[in-house]
Scaffold this motif. Sequence first.
Motif, mmCIF file in Angstrom:
data_model
loop_
_atom_site.group_PDB
_atom_site.id
_atom_site.type_symbol
_atom_site.label_atom_id
_atom_site.label_comp_id
_atom_site.label_asym_id
_atom_site.label_seq_id
_atom_site.Cartn_x
_atom_site.Cartn_y
_atom_site.Cartn_z
ATOM 1 N N LYS A 1 -20.357 21.667 -12.476
ATOM 2 C CA LYS A 1 -20.780 20.328 -12.081
ATOM 3 C C LYS A 1 -20.295 20.011 -10.660
ATOM 4 N N ASN A 2 -19.031 20.314 -10.393
ATOM 5 C CA ASN A 2 -18.480 20.060 -9.060
ATOM 6 C C ASN A 2 -19.225 20.836 -7.975
ATOM 7 N N ARG A 3 -19.555 22.087 -8.279
ATOM 8 C CA ARG A 3 -20.178 22.946 -7.277
ATOM 9 C C ARG A 3 -21.654 22.618 -7.079
ATOM 10 N N PHE A 4 -22.368 22.408 -8.192
ATOM 11 C CA PHE A 4 -23.831 22.360 -8.114
ATOM 12 C C PHE A 4 -24.438 21.085 -8.695
ATOM 13 N N GLY A 5 -23.612 20.188 -9.198
ATOM 14 C CA GLY A 5 -24.126 18.940 -9.744
ATOM 15 C C GLY A 5 -24.900 19.091 -11.038
ATOM 16 N N VAL A 6 -24.699 20.192 -11.749
ATOM 17 C CA VAL A 6 -25.421 20.357 -13.022
ATOM 18 C C VAL A 6 -24.589 19.781 -14.169
ATOM 19 N N GLU A 7 -25.283 19.106 -15.077
ATOM 20 C CA GLU A 7 -24.613 18.501 -16.242
ATOM 21 C C GLU A 7 -24.559 19.523 -17.364
ATOM 22 N N MET A 8 -23.414 20.179 -17.509
ATOM 23 C CA MET A 8 -23.296 21.237 -18.501
ATOM 24 C C MET A 8 -22.508 20.750 -19.718
ATOM 25 N N THR A 9 -22.725 21.425 -20.847
ATOM 26 C CA THR A 9 -21.850 21.214 -21.997
ATOM 27 C C THR A 9 -21.340 22.583 -22.423
ATOM 28 N N LYS A 10 -20.201 22.585 -23.101
ATOM 29 C CA LYS A 10 -19.561 23.867 -23.430
ATOM 30 C C LYS A 10 -20.413 24.729 -24.350
ATOM 31 N N GLU A 11 -21.374 24.132 -25.037
ATOM 32 C CA GLU A 11 -22.268 24.908 -25.925
ATOM 33 C C GLU A 11 -23.212 25.809 -25.138
ATOM 34 N N VAL B 1 -22.144 27.711 -22.590
ATOM 35 C CA VAL B 1 -21.325 28.706 -21.883
ATOM 36 C C VAL B 1 -20.749 29.715 -22.882
ATOM 37 N N TYR B 2 -20.850 30.988 -22.521
ATOM 38 C CA TYR B 2 -20.325 32.081 -23.361
ATOM 39 C C TYR B 2 -19.487 32.969 -22.454
ATOM 40 N N MET B 3 -18.185 33.027 -22.698
ATOM 41 C CA MET B 3 -17.291 33.819 -21.838
ATOM 42 C C MET B 3 -17.497 35.320 -22.112
ATOM 43 N N THR B 4 -17.477 36.118 -21.041
ATOM 44 C CA THR B 4 -17.747 37.556 -21.173
ATOM 45 C C THR B 4 -16.687 38.394 -20.467
ATOM 46 N N LEU C 1 -30.597 32.276 -17.186
ATOM 47 C CA LEU C 1 -29.284 32.670 -17.691
ATOM 48 C C LEU C 1 -28.460 33.095 -16.478
ATOM 49 N N THR C 2 -27.409 32.349 -16.176
ATOM 50 C CA THR C 2 -26.553 32.666 -15.040
ATOM 51 C C THR C 2 -25.446 33.609 -15.515
ATOM 52 N N CYS C 3 -25.340 34.767 -14.871
ATOM 53 C CA CYS C 3 -24.288 35.731 -15.218
ATOM 54 C C CYS C 3 -23.252 35.718 -14.099
ATOM 55 N N TYR C 4 -22.042 35.337 -14.442
ATOM 56 C CA TYR C 4 -21.015 35.171 -13.421
ATOM 57 C C TYR C 4 -19.814 36.070 -13.713
ATOM 58 N N ILE D 1 -21.666 33.812 -19.254
ATOM 59 C CA ILE D 1 -23.097 33.502 -19.225
ATOM 60 C C ILE D 1 -23.200 31.981 -19.341
ATOM 61 N N ALA D 2 -23.969 31.354 -18.446
ATOM 62 C CA ALA D 2 -24.210 29.908 -18.554
ATOM 63 C C ALA D 2 -25.717 29.700 -18.624
ATOM 64 N N LEU D 3 -26.150 29.000 -19.648
ATOM 65 C CA LEU D 3 -27.579 28.692 -19.767
ATOM 66 C C LEU D 3 -27.885 27.439 -18.963
ATOM 67 N N SER D 4 -29.081 27.412 -18.392
ATOM 68 C CA SER D 4 -29.501 26.202 -17.678
ATOM 69 C C SER D 4 -29.489 25.024 -18.643
#
Lengths: 388, 388
Positions: free
Chosen positions: A74-84, A86-89, A216-219, A235-238
């Motif tokens: 959110k801080n970087r890109f202004g996207v409203e994310m929820t923890k559901e 995001v999947y840590m890899t 699907l953002t792979c970071y 992995i973060a879904l839009s």
Amino acid sequence: MINKTMFELGSTQSIIRELHEQKCEVDLTIGNPSAPTPSALTEALIELAKEGDHSYTQDMGDATVRESVCRSLKNRFGVEMTKELVYMTCGAASALTISLKAIVNAGDEVIIFAPYFPEYTVYVEGVGATARIMPAKEDFSLNLEALRASISSKTKAVIVNSPNNPSGVVYSEEEIASLAAILRSYGAFLISDEPYREIAYEKPVPYPAKFYQNTLTCYSYSKSLSLPGERIGYIALSPDMPNASEVMCAIKGAGRTLGYICAPALFQKAIAKCEDVMPFIDLYKKNRDTLYDALSAMGYEAVRPDGAFYLMVKSLEEDSVAFAKNAARIGLLVVPTDDFGAKGYIRIAYCVSHEDILKSIPLFQKLYDAYSSRSEKINLDKLRLRLR
Amino acid sequence: MINKTMFELGSTQSIIRELHEQKCEVDLTIGNPSAPTPSALTEALIELAKEGDHSYTQDMGDATVRESVCRSLKNRFGVEMTKELVYMTCGAASALTISLKAIVNAGDEVIIFAPYFPEYTVYVEGVGATARIMPAKEDFSLNLEALRASISSKTKAVIVNSPNNPSGVVYSEEEIASLAAILRSYGAFLISDEPYREIAYEKPVPYPAKFYQNTLTCYSYSKSLSLPGERIGYIALSPDMPNASEVMCAIKGAGRTLGYICAPALFQKAIAKCEDVMPFIDLYKKNRDTLYDALSAMGYEAVRPDGAFYLMVKSLEEDSVAFAKNAARIGLLVVPTDDFGAKGYIRIAYCVSHEDILKSIPLFQKLYDAYSSRSEKINLDKLRLRLR
């Protein structure tokens, strides 16, 4: 009796490794960041080690860690994310294999833009899909003409990687928006591989998930926090993905199937304590400027990289493998980009110390001189003799 | 449009999770070791964090780490290992998926002995093989009669797990030798899953790779060093394996394909600094003795476990899922073993504090009393009412 495909994949000596094993003065083959790990991360690791909690996290990752990832996005890109979402890899590689396994069915096609990280084809073929390569353009921008001609109902996903390994190019907002427009009419997924996202010098790096809902953002924190061996990413879904909860279920299933129980717990918690730490990129920028300017002045042809820490330089002979071997003979290790889907170039990883960059410059000059003094018809044997 | 198999795998709420989400007084569902991480490991982590080297290791793992694994296997079991036989992994789960991917071809069969860790079938089916389950024997010993009747030229591998999850049984030298004799005539691989190897109370745990040349040992430090969330383990090939170098190539190819770049570097180096640290198993032994003796005295039927930290107890009604749900109603969380390939039992994970074991005993008594006082014909509705 064993699996032949796996045997062949494991037994092919890559050109990188073959070159890497030679003696050299300067090794510019490997993307191992030389910037030190931020002290905040070291302190977080020590604190967490003292706390001593090494228990399993949820398969998706610790909930407070995923909340921290949401805040930083959110801080970087202004996207409203929820923890559901995001999947840590275990780093970007597992983010890619899990994403592909989750969405691909046998017979699907996955589109990749050249030049590209060579493991992409391994990952795509590993889930039973066919990799379709879009040829590289001269300036390494997104080849959207090729995409328009190739995309079809068989296309399950398109992979983009910006800032790009190996070219260092950052795709512009216009390119990403045009890409999104093409994908939208087919409903294909966009897999955005972003390990170099934080390493860009001037040009802003657009966040593709803002442009296209099925992203699907792979970071990975490998490059931004200088942690490549520790295997931590996500992995973060839009947030706009319509069937995000189904896709996340498939991701959880894919993670199980591939043997990922959870991402390393200590490093999950450590990166969450470094939510707003940005990489120290001044060193890489200085290296890029020094190297790009020096090579251009010598007469080498290269596209000036916007980010990551790679530079692609035109080979001085058609066969870039032979060219890289000649470079190795004078103590300079670089990688030919044939396996990156772009023949006729070498890739320079300039994530080394500035001293190494300075040491490399006379060697690049020696190499250039050897090639310029040759007769019209290349006499490689003589050249090799001289280079020895 | 996404992968249906992955979606289903990810969306099935497991009975463990369903139970785990309930309120409870004592949770005996999860194999999260309660023994603290050894101080030697904590010190190693702090020292390594201060050194700050987080770079990539070789895909097989750091060479000195693999040498350390060889020394520890020699000290423990007298096997002459070389580092070329060891591949570091993200825990036992990835050791299993990488091993299977390396050796299995589509259409192969993999034999599993019940009771078994439920993810085995996910891993086997994930590489396109068919899982064949050998039914559990009353004493949970190896069902070699079933194996003899089922093994064929289609059998690519057999998975064993001793000390066993969920039964806690340790297979004897005689059983392992007989198993080896059967496998030898088919040339099948033995995949020995050994996360509980160091947790055995009286009976020695044979090292299957000494008995059978085609053994892939899959190890994890999760349980022995209380590190389940950190994902560190290895695959070790038997030093007698005739085509070990080919199998290792296939393992490297499989690791690449599944997205494993290397096992977490800091934890590789940390476990190498704890080469001879053995787990503190006195707590688990005390828990086993207290719990087994108490449950037996009450009238529960159970096989006394030799190792691991699980105990299988016969359900007091045919439907062990209903039984576990009744246990949950009085605040006692245990797992029915239907998904472990053995109906009619519950699994108790006694890796908790001794206080939790003591707290569980009156609850087990209450549960037993509720079942003993019921009429001949089970009236579950009434029972549930009473248990509420």
